[in-house]
Design an enzyme around this catalytic site. Structure first.
Site, PDB file in Angstrom:
ATOM      1  N   THR A  35      68.183  52.346  35.282  1.00 62.48           N
ATOM      2  CA  THR A  35      67.347  52.484  36.488  1.00 62.48           C
ATOM      3  C   THR A  35      68.212  52.551  37.748  1.00 62.48           C
ATOM      4  O   THR A  35      67.725  52.936  38.802  1.00 62.48           O
ATOM      5  CB  THR A  35      66.349  51.308  36.626  1.00 62.48           C
ATOM      6  N   ASP A  51      76.020  49.015  28.124  1.00 64.68           N
ATOM      7  CA  ASP A  51      75.018  48.022  27.764  1.00 64.68           C
ATOM      8  C   ASP A  51      75.626  46.637  28.009  1.00 64.68           C
ATOM      9  O   ASP A  51      76.664  46.294  27.432  1.00 64.68           O
ATOM     10  CB  ASP A  51      74.691  48.245  26.274  1.00 64.68           C
ATOM     11  N   THR A 114      62.449  35.007  39.788  1.00 67.55           N
ATOM     12  CA  THR A 114      61.359  35.659  40.526  1.00 67.55           C
ATOM     13  C   THR A 114      60.185  34.715  40.778  1.00 67.55           C
ATOM     14  O   THR A 114      59.951  33.778  39.994  1.00 67.55           O
ATOM     15  CB  THR A 114      60.846  36.874  39.712  1.00 67.55           C
ATOM     16  N   TYR A 138      56.874  39.939  32.201  1.00 66.43           N
ATOM     17  CA  TYR A 138      58.033  39.984  33.103  1.00 66.43           C
ATOM     18  C   TYR A 138      58.365  38.574  33.601  1.00 66.43           C
ATOM     19  O   TYR A 138      59.498  38.092  33.444  1.00 66.43           O
ATOM     20  CB  TYR A 138      57.740  40.929  34.286  1.00 66.43           C
ATOM     21  N   LYS A 142      61.651  35.997  32.625  1.00 67.21           N
ATOM     22  CA  LYS A 142      62.568  35.384  33.603  1.00 67.21           C
ATOM     23  C   LYS A 142      62.531  33.859  33.498  1.00 67.21           C
ATOM     24  O   LYS A 142      63.561  33.188  33.653  1.00 67.21           O
ATOM     25  CB  LYS A 142      62.171  35.826  35.016  1.00 67.21           C
ATOM     26  N   ARG A 216      51.609  38.861  51.138  1.00 65.10           N
ATOM     27  CA  ARG A 216      52.896  38.653  50.479  1.00 65.10           C
ATOM     28  C   ARG A 216      53.941  38.217  51.505  1.00 65.10           C
ATOM     29  O   ARG A 216      53.793  38.449  52.706  1.00 65.10           O
ATOM     30  CB  ARG A 216      53.391  39.957  49.825  1.00 65.10           C
ATOM     31  N   ARG A 276      44.652  45.714  41.614  1.00 63.33           N
ATOM     32  CA  ARG A 276      45.638  45.948  40.554  1.00 63.33           C
ATOM     33  C   ARG A 276      45.675  44.705  39.657  1.00 63.33           C
ATOM     34  O   ARG A 276      45.761  43.576  40.174  1.00 63.33           O
ATOM     35  CB  ARG A 276      47.010  46.190  41.201  1.00 63.33           C
TER      36      ARG A 276
HETATM   37  N1  UDP Z   1      50.025  47.372  46.982  1.00 67.23           N
HETATM   38  C1  UDP Z   1      49.063  48.282  47.420  1.00 67.23           C
HETATM   39  N2  UDP Z   1      49.299  49.617  47.228  1.00 67.23           N
HETATM   40  C2  UDP Z   1      50.443  50.088  46.640  1.00 67.23           C
HETATM   41  C3  UDP Z   1      51.424  49.147  46.212  1.00 67.23           C
HETATM   42  C4  UDP Z   1      51.183  47.801  46.386  1.00 67.23           C
HETATM   43  O1  UDP Z   1      48.022  47.901  47.943  1.00 67.23           O
HETATM   44  O2  UDP Z   1      50.583  51.308  46.481  1.00 67.23           O
HETATM   45  C5  UDP Z   1      49.803  45.922  47.183  1.00 67.23           C
HETATM   46  C6  UDP Z   1      49.845  45.110  45.902  1.00 67.23           C
HETATM   47  O3  UDP Z   1      48.569  45.058  45.304  1.00 67.23           O
HETATM   48  C7  UDP Z   1      50.298  43.759  46.421  1.00 67.23           C
HETATM   49  C8  UDP Z   1      51.189  44.109  47.618  1.00 67.23           C
HETATM   50  O4  UDP Z   1      50.859  45.456  47.984  1.00 67.23           O
HETATM   51  O5  UDP Z   1      49.203  43.022  46.905  1.00 67.23           O
HETATM   52  C9  UDP Z   1      52.653  44.048  47.284  1.00 67.23           C
HETATM   53  O6  UDP Z   1      52.868  44.757  46.084  1.00 67.23           O
HETATM   54  P1  UDP Z   1      54.323  45.093  45.539  1.00 67.23           P
HETATM   55  O7  UDP Z   1      54.142  45.920  44.295  1.00 67.23           O
HETATM   56  O8  UDP Z   1      55.128  45.682  46.642  1.00 67.23           O
HETATM   57  O9  UDP Z   1      54.950  43.701  45.208  1.00 67.23           O
HETATM   58  P2  UDP Z   1      54.443  42.474  44.265  1.00 67.23           P
HETATM   59  O10 UDP Z   1      53.817  41.486  45.196  1.00 67.23           O
HETATM   60  O11 UDP Z   1      53.523  43.009  43.228  1.00 67.23           O
HETATM   61  O12 UDP Z   1      55.728  41.956  43.695  1.00 67.23           O
END
Ligand code: UDP
Length: 323
Positions: A35, A51, A114, A138, A142, A216, A276
Site C-alpha cells: 500500500t 515481506d 489505534t 482491525y 491491533k 472525531r 457507515r
Molecule cells: N465520513 C463521511 N464520509 C466519507 C468518509 C468518512 O461522512 O466519505 C465520516 C465517517 O463516517 C466518520 C468520519 O467521517 O464519522 C471520519 O471517518 P474516517 O474514515 O476519516 O476515520 P475513522 O474515524 O473511521 O477512523
C-alpha cells in the site's frame, strides 16, 4: 540511533522517517509496497523492500537500537470482509518481528496502535484505562499485538510503547496521505476540490451529536511524529506503556467539510448517505498521559491548519499524477 522503520513508505511511517532523518538518526525503512509508495521513502533512508516477516531478521541482525512499527493493514471495512488478512498481516507478521527483535536483542519498540482497540466508548474523552472492546477485526488485531508486546516486555525486557492514534490528518511537505482506495474523510473531501470526485457523502446525519454528524479527534501527522520521538526516548526496559494521541477536541463531519470549503475556496457539494457500519458517534482522546509522562505538546491542533497542510499536499499529489 540506528532505527528500523517498518511501513516507512506509507503515510505516517514516511512522515516519521523524515523527522528521524532530519534529527540525524540512521534510518532503515522496510516496506513491501503493498500500500506504500517507493517515492514516499524519504531521502537519506536505506530502503529494504520485502515481506516484513522475512526481512526483519536479516535487517535486525545488522544491529539496531529500536524499531518503529507502522507496517499494517488498516481498513476497518476490509477487516470485516477479510479478517484473515488482518490476523495474518498484522498479528502473525508482528509476532515474527517480535521474535526477530528478541533473537537479535533489539532493545526498543514503538508500535502504531489505534483508537479502534477501544470500540464504542463508554466515556468521552477516552483515556488509556477505558475498556478495550474492539468492534472490528482491525481493532482486535491491533489489541492482540498490544497484549503480545506487554508480555514480551515483562518476560524479555523489551522497552515498548504503543501509541493509540485517533484521526491522523495533515501532511509534512511532500509526505502525506495517498491511498489507492481512499476511505478517510479529509482526503476524500479534498478529492472533490481537486476534481477527482463529484461530491462528498456524509455517512449519517441523525447521530446523537449537535449537528447530527459524527465527531472525531483530528491529530496533525507532525504532532504524531513528535510523539514517536518522545516515545522512543522514554521507553523503559521491561515496560510497555500505552498512550492515546489526539488533539483532545472533536470536530463534526460537517465542521470538517466547512473548514475544507474555507481552505480550498471550493463549494464542495455534500450529499446525505446512510450511516457507515461500525462508526461510533463520537471519538475524542484524552492525551493527558502522553502530556504528563512524555511531555508531549501537540502544537498543530487548529483544524484549519491541519486541512491547509493536507490541501497543499493534495495539490502536489495531483500535479505529480497529471505529469
Ligand atoms: N465520513 C463521511 N464520509 C466519507 C468518509 C468518512 O461522512 O466519505 C465520516 C465517517 O463516517 C466518520 C468520519 O467521517 O464519522 C471520519 O471517518 P474516517 O474514515 O476519516 O476515520 P475513522 O474515524 O473511521 O477512523
Amino acid at each position: 540511533m540506528r532505527l528500523v522503520v517498518t511501513g516507512g513508505a506509507g503515510y505516517v511511517g514516511s512522515v516519521c522517517a523524515a523527522h528521524l532523518v532530519d534529527l540525524g538518526h540512521d534510518v532503515v525503512v522496510i516496506d513491501d509496497l503493498s500500500t506504500g509508495h517507493r517515492d514516499a521513502v524519504p531521502d537519506g533512508c536505506r530502503f529494504v523492500e520485502g515481506d516484513l516477516a522475512e526481512v526483519a531478521g536479516p535487517t535486525l541482525a545488522e544491529g539496531a537500537d529500536g524499531v518503529l512499527h507502522f507496517a499494517a493493514r488498516s481498513l476497518v471495512g476490509e477487516s470485516v470482509q477479510h479478517p484473515e488478512r488482518y490476523w495474518h498481516g498484522n498479528v502473525v507478521t508482528t509476532l515474527r518481528l517480535l521474535e526477530a527483535m528478541r533473537e537479535h536483542r533489539t532493545p526498543r519498540l514503538v508500535f502504531s496502535s489505534t483508537a479502534a482497540t477501544y470500540g464504542e466508548p463508554t466515556r468521552v474523552p477516552i483515556s488509556e484505562d477505558a475498556p478495550t472492546a474492539p468492534t472490528n477485526p482491525y481493532g482486535a488485531s491491533k489489541l492482540a499485538i498490544d497484549h503480545a508486546i506487554s508480555s514480551y516486555a515483562a518476560a524479555h525486557g523489551l522497552a515498548a510503547v504503543s501509541l493509540r492514534y485517533f484521526n491522523v490528518a495533515g501532511a509534512h511537505g511532500g509526505f502525506g496521505e495517498r491511498h489507492t482506495v481512499e476511505t478517510h474523510l479529509i482526503p476524500i473531501v479534498l478529492q472533490v476540490a481537486t476534481g477527482e470526485r463529484e461530491a462528498v457523502q456524509i455517512y449519517g446525519e441523525d447521530w446523537p451529536t449537535p449537528d447530527g454528524t459524527c465527531i472525531r479527534d483530528y491529530i496533525h501527522v507532525d504532532d504524531l511524529a513528535d510523539a514517536h520521538l518522545l516515545a522512543l526516548t522514554h521507553a523503559t526496559p521491561g515496560t510497555h506503556r500505552v498512550y492515546n494521541l489526539g488533539s483532545g477536541t472533536g470536530f463534526s463531519v460537517r465542521e470538517v467539510i466547512d473548514t475544507c470549503r474555507a481552505v480550498t475556496g471550493h463549494p464542495l457539494p455534500a450529499r446525505s448517505a446512510p450511516r457507515r457500519a461500525g462508526d461510533p458517534a463520537v471519538l475524542v482522546a484524552s492525551s493527558q498521559r502522553a502530556r504528563d509522562e512524555l511531555g508531549w505538546r501537540p502544537s498543530r491542533t487548529d483544524i484549519a491548519r491541519i486541512v491547509a497542510d493536507a490541501w497543499e499536499f493534495a495539490q502536489r499529489r495531483t500535479a505529480l499524477e497529471v505529469h
